[in-house]
Write a protein that holds these residues in place. Sequence first.
Motif, PDB file in Angstrom:
ATOM      1  N   ILE A  56      88.711  -2.107  -6.920  1.00  0.00           N
ATOM      2  CA  ILE A  56      88.898  -3.458  -6.504  1.00  0.00           C
ATOM      3  C   ILE A  56      87.757  -4.462  -6.884  1.00  0.00           C
ATOM      4  CG2 ILE A  56      89.890  -5.251  -5.161  1.00  0.00           C
ATOM      5  CD1 ILE A  56      91.818  -2.893  -4.268  1.00  0.00           C
ATOM      6  N   ASN A  57      86.625  -4.185  -6.044  1.00  0.00           N
ATOM      7  CA  ASN A  57      85.352  -4.778  -6.010  1.00  0.00           C
ATOM      8  C   ASN A  57      85.023  -4.960  -7.567  1.00  0.00           C
ATOM      9  OD1 ASN A  57      85.565  -4.803  -3.447  1.00  0.00           O
ATOM     10  ND2 ASN A  57      83.937  -3.789  -2.803  1.00  0.00           N
ATOM     11  N   GLY A 324      96.751  -1.218  -5.181  1.00  0.00           N
ATOM     12  CA  GLY A 324      96.142  -2.319  -4.675  1.00  0.00           C
ATOM     13  C   GLY A 324      96.908  -3.672  -4.889  1.00  0.00           C
ATOM     14  N   ASN A 325      97.517  -3.936  -5.923  1.00  0.00           N
ATOM     15  CA  ASN A 325      98.340  -5.240  -6.284  1.00  0.00           C
ATOM     16  C   ASN A 325      99.939  -4.962  -6.785  1.00  0.00           C
ATOM     17  OD1 ASN A 325      96.347  -8.126  -7.441  1.00  0.00           O
ATOM     18  ND2 ASN A 325      96.764  -7.139  -5.609  1.00  0.00           N
ATOM     19  N   PHE A 343      93.939  -7.226 -16.577  1.00  0.00           N
ATOM     20  CA  PHE A 343      94.873  -7.519 -15.368  1.00  0.00           C
ATOM     21  C   PHE A 343      94.208  -8.707 -14.411  1.00  0.00           C
ATOM     22  CE2 PHE A 343      95.991  -6.492 -11.061  1.00  0.00           C
ATOM     23  CZ  PHE A 343      97.396  -6.988 -10.916  1.00  0.00           C
ATOM     24  N   LYS A 344      94.859  -9.622 -14.158  1.00  0.00           N
ATOM     25  CA  LYS A 344      93.999 -10.415 -12.985  1.00  0.00           C
ATOM     26  C   LYS A 344      94.635 -10.067 -11.714  1.00  0.00           C
ATOM     27  CE  LYS A 344      93.146 -15.336 -12.234  1.00  0.00           C
ATOM     28  NZ  LYS A 344      93.358 -15.355 -10.822  1.00  0.00           N
ATOM     29  N   PHE A 345      93.439  -9.592 -10.905  1.00  0.00           N
ATOM     30  CA  PHE A 345      93.476  -8.930  -9.525  1.00  0.00           C
ATOM     31  C   PHE A 345      93.657 -10.268  -8.559  1.00  0.00           C
ATOM     32  CE2 PHE A 345      92.879  -7.081  -5.346  1.00  0.00           C
ATOM     33  CZ  PHE A 345      93.388  -5.845  -5.574  1.00  0.00           C
ATOM     34  N   GLU A 346      94.561 -10.113  -7.670  1.00  0.00           N
ATOM     35  CA  GLU A 346      94.434 -11.282  -6.540  1.00  0.00           C
ATOM     36  C   GLU A 346      94.524 -10.656  -5.236  1.00  0.00           C
ATOM     37  OE1 GLU A 346      97.170 -14.764  -7.937  1.00  0.00           O
ATOM     38  OE2 GLU A 346      97.900 -13.015  -8.840  1.00  0.00           O
TER      39      GLU A 346
END
Length: 550
Positions: A56-57, A324-325, A343-346
Amino acid sequence: MNYKDLADLIFPNAKDIEYYEKKYPERSLPEDAIVTRFAPSPTGFVHIGGLMQCVINRHLADQTNGVFLLRIEDTDQKREIEDGVNQIVNSIKDFGIEFDEGMINETESKGNYGPYKQSDRKEIYESYAKYLIEQGRAYPCFATAEELEKMREKQESAKIRTGYYGVWATYRNLPVDEAIEKIKNGEKYIVRFKSMGNEERKIRHHDVIKGNIDFPENDQDIVIIKADGLPTYHFAHAVDDHLMRVTHVIRSDEWVSSIPLHLELFKALGFKVPKYCHYAPILKEEDGKKRKISKRKDPEAAVSYYHEEGIPQEAVCEYLMNIGNSSFELWRKTNPDEDMSKFKFELNKMSVSGAVFDIVKLLDVSKNVISKYSKERLYDEVLSWAKRYDKFLADLIQKDKDYSLKVFGIERQNVKPRKDISKWSDVKDAIIYMYDEEFLDKDISYDYAKISDKSEINKILTTYVEKYFNIEDDKQTWFDKIKDLSEELGYAREVKEYKKEPEKWPGHVGDVSTVLRVALTGRQNTPDMYEIMQVLGKESVLNRIKKAIK
Ligand code: GLU
């Protein structure tokens, strides 16, 4: 005598904090760039939750043109192991994740905001501890272990909160002169933070993942510099994340309850508070109940497991993104071939209660990932895994690389590629029968399914070889001939016909094909038989049928 004299006596050589503020300036990055970090202790072990954090980071830093750094938190030197930093760096690298800054091995690092190992940052912590003493926000505490133990017993028997706070914090109001005297007399001490908080007052904090949380203020005078001269986690967290100009502290939610303390520390130090993002632990479902995935009980808690099993890094990372999402799954469905980086991670869409880890789902993701590999890539990946974990397989596929490439190429160019491999440890079983040396001279147990009469089987095989087998046939001709063979021996040419009147025939073309398939491979289920025969070649096909007839 004042605070400054006390500070000078305790840290005579510490630099002014301005020095560090200048040395580590604000980063010149786009406004919304995320600077984040992975901050493990060098115990060598990387937990699946830690890897999820890294996935994620890394993604967030890339998504925002930010920075992802590795900081080693080795202030609790009892927990360390030899080579612990290398092991962490390498296990993360095994998943294709690189850090922009931070430790690259036991002793070296890259980046301008280091040192990136806390034990090398002692002077920095001293400067900031000195600053707090000068401000009257930290003080030497001379309490012995026995004193502290007695205090705890009293608190417990009175059924009140334990800890060093309020009236219990005996040394917080010790006059500076007395403190200086004690130090000069050689009395042992540690340095504590002087909290101004009040337990009765509430604060509201916004966590990026968990949303608003109400806490009582911190009132604990926690230790900031221990007897060994190293900082505690809390103090080092504030100093490091400030000086490394971290914008987002993404960490496990075991730290949520420390938020009030951390907020107070940041304020006393004059630091801007980073955004806190506390993620819930990864869960596992067992007997219908959910529990934290555990290092002790679950092999899949350690990231080394995925490497040993040979689950491709891409699949593991993709799966972690998935849990994660929750919006990832839908995105993947609509963008089946897109690189995950699109992909746009939120962060605010991460699960608050904890995502459930499901190895079956992971293997399913993995199957799909592998099905898209070219035969060359598949070969390379399998070989590099096999060299480390399965010498036999490595030798087998290396002996004749061109042949192996053909084997790996079976059902790979298709619209619907083969999906029987979900990890490299599946490969041996999925291909071994394609190698004559592992087939012709070995005991094969032929399980022929429906048509099981030995003389009937021999008749099918013999007739096939004598009248219908020609390695040069194209796929359609080849298949038509199997139909002809079926018809000649009294089986239904088409499965459909058979299904209409099953009593009319002893079986259909599919059953006859199975006989051929079992004779050729020893298996009832394999990828496309035409492709298999093409790869085996005429001689091998004939030898295999001969062996089966025997
Ligand atoms: N060293 C701490 C841990 O491993 C780091 C927590 C954090 O990310 O701040 O739990």
